[in-house]
Design an enzyme around this catalytic site. Sequence first.
Site, PDB file in Angstrom:
ATOM      1  N   ILE A 161       0.644  -1.277  -0.345  1.00 45.43           N
ATOM      2  CA  ILE A 161       0.296  -0.484  -0.409  1.00 45.43           C
ATOM      3  C   ILE A 161       0.924   1.367  -0.400  1.00 45.43           C
ATOM      4  O   ILE A 161       1.672   1.369   0.687  1.00 45.43           O
ATOM      5  CB  ILE A 161      -1.191  -0.159   1.143  1.00 45.43           C
ATOM      6  CG1 ILE A 161      -1.794  -1.608   1.526  1.00 45.43           C
ATOM      7  CG2 ILE A 161      -1.920   1.108   1.617  1.00 45.43           C
ATOM      8  CD1 ILE A 161      -3.259  -0.866   0.352  1.00 45.43           C
ATOM      9  N   LYS A 162       0.840   2.149  -1.023  1.00 41.84           N
ATOM     10  CA  LYS A 162       1.415   3.321  -1.136  1.00 41.84           C
ATOM     11  C   LYS A 162       0.248   4.772  -0.887  1.00 41.84           C
ATOM     12  O   LYS A 162      -0.584   4.675  -0.871  1.00 41.84           O
ATOM     13  CB  LYS A 162       1.684   3.596  -1.911  1.00 41.84           C
ATOM     14  CG  LYS A 162       2.606   5.071  -2.247  1.00 41.84           C
ATOM     15  CD  LYS A 162       1.747   5.848  -2.879  1.00 41.84           C
ATOM     16  CE  LYS A 162       2.943   7.402  -3.096  1.00 41.84           C
ATOM     17  NZ  LYS A 162       1.635   8.506  -3.850  1.00 41.84           N
TER      18      LYS A 162
END
Length: 353
Positions: A239-240
């Site tokens: 996840i960014k």
Amino acid sequence: MKDISQLLDLLGNEKDFLLNHICKTIPKHEIYTPTPTHIDTHFLQSNRNGQTIRSINQLYQHGRLSGTGYLSILPVDQGIEHTAGSSFSPNPIYFDPENIVKLAIEAGCNALASSMGGLAMLSRKYAHKIPFVVKINHNEMLTYPNNYNQIMFASVRDAWNMGAVAIGATIYFGSAESDRQIIEVAKAFEEAHNLGMATILWCYSRNDAFIKNEIDYNTAADITGQANYLGVSIQADIIKQKLPTNNGGFMAVKFGKTNPDMYTKLSSDHPIDLCRYQVLNCYSGRIGMINSGGEAKGKTDLAEAVKTAIINKRAGGAGMIMGRKAFQRPFREGIELINAVQEIYLAKEIILA
């Protein structure tokens, strides 16, 4: 290259505040944190096939942070997202995508994330030298008025054919188009996993209605945390997320479901606690969360990047994805800035809060 003490001095009067904080909301023993055995611990027991696990491993086993459980990724998709002119005017050499690839390689990044066209032009020369992450959707900037509409620019199959290790995609959770984006990206992630590729989600909240009394709650911990939870639910491997700047977005906007414990037992006003809440929503850290480096501002870029890295690392995050601060400055200075952030993750004296 500055040594670690020089980098920590950049924190100024926030040095003690950030380096000596102990998280009492979500104790460190209640989350999974990055380790050299991250792949074996979390992905071998998952539904990811052998090829996908190998691809995830390639991301974690490349560059200066190889084998640490942390990631340093260079993202350059701003030529579409922000217009090429505005993005590359400070350093026109990056109109040529080969210089983007060279920056990622010489800076010792784990991977390079960029658009299909740029990576495709150079895939036979470089795809075996650094992991490629193909960004398959974008919010193009020629539609007027602008909207928050991520649309597909590339196919998963093309990314696989060029030798990319992973695909990346953005979802604007909260936008009018988010339902379609969720469906499209979920299908793309399924196909990528079937082909043996890793998946990275740019997990953004985006809605003008989330701005109340001149406070932008698009980066509130509660809203971005829920965006993270939706992102891992569609099987993002990484996840960014943007670093949280506040909290209480659900209450300010008056929507969503809340519980008082979200803001007391699970978080506080401290930036490390806010970031840890984001990590908690990534299946308690089973899925690594990397924070973005943010826009380039000039003289304060290094200090801001170091601060973000310390918050992310001490919160239990898995690294940083930093673009504009690096490529909007001279080539060698960009490498030095990326290396400085990597030093934070390599420093044994900077520990989990």
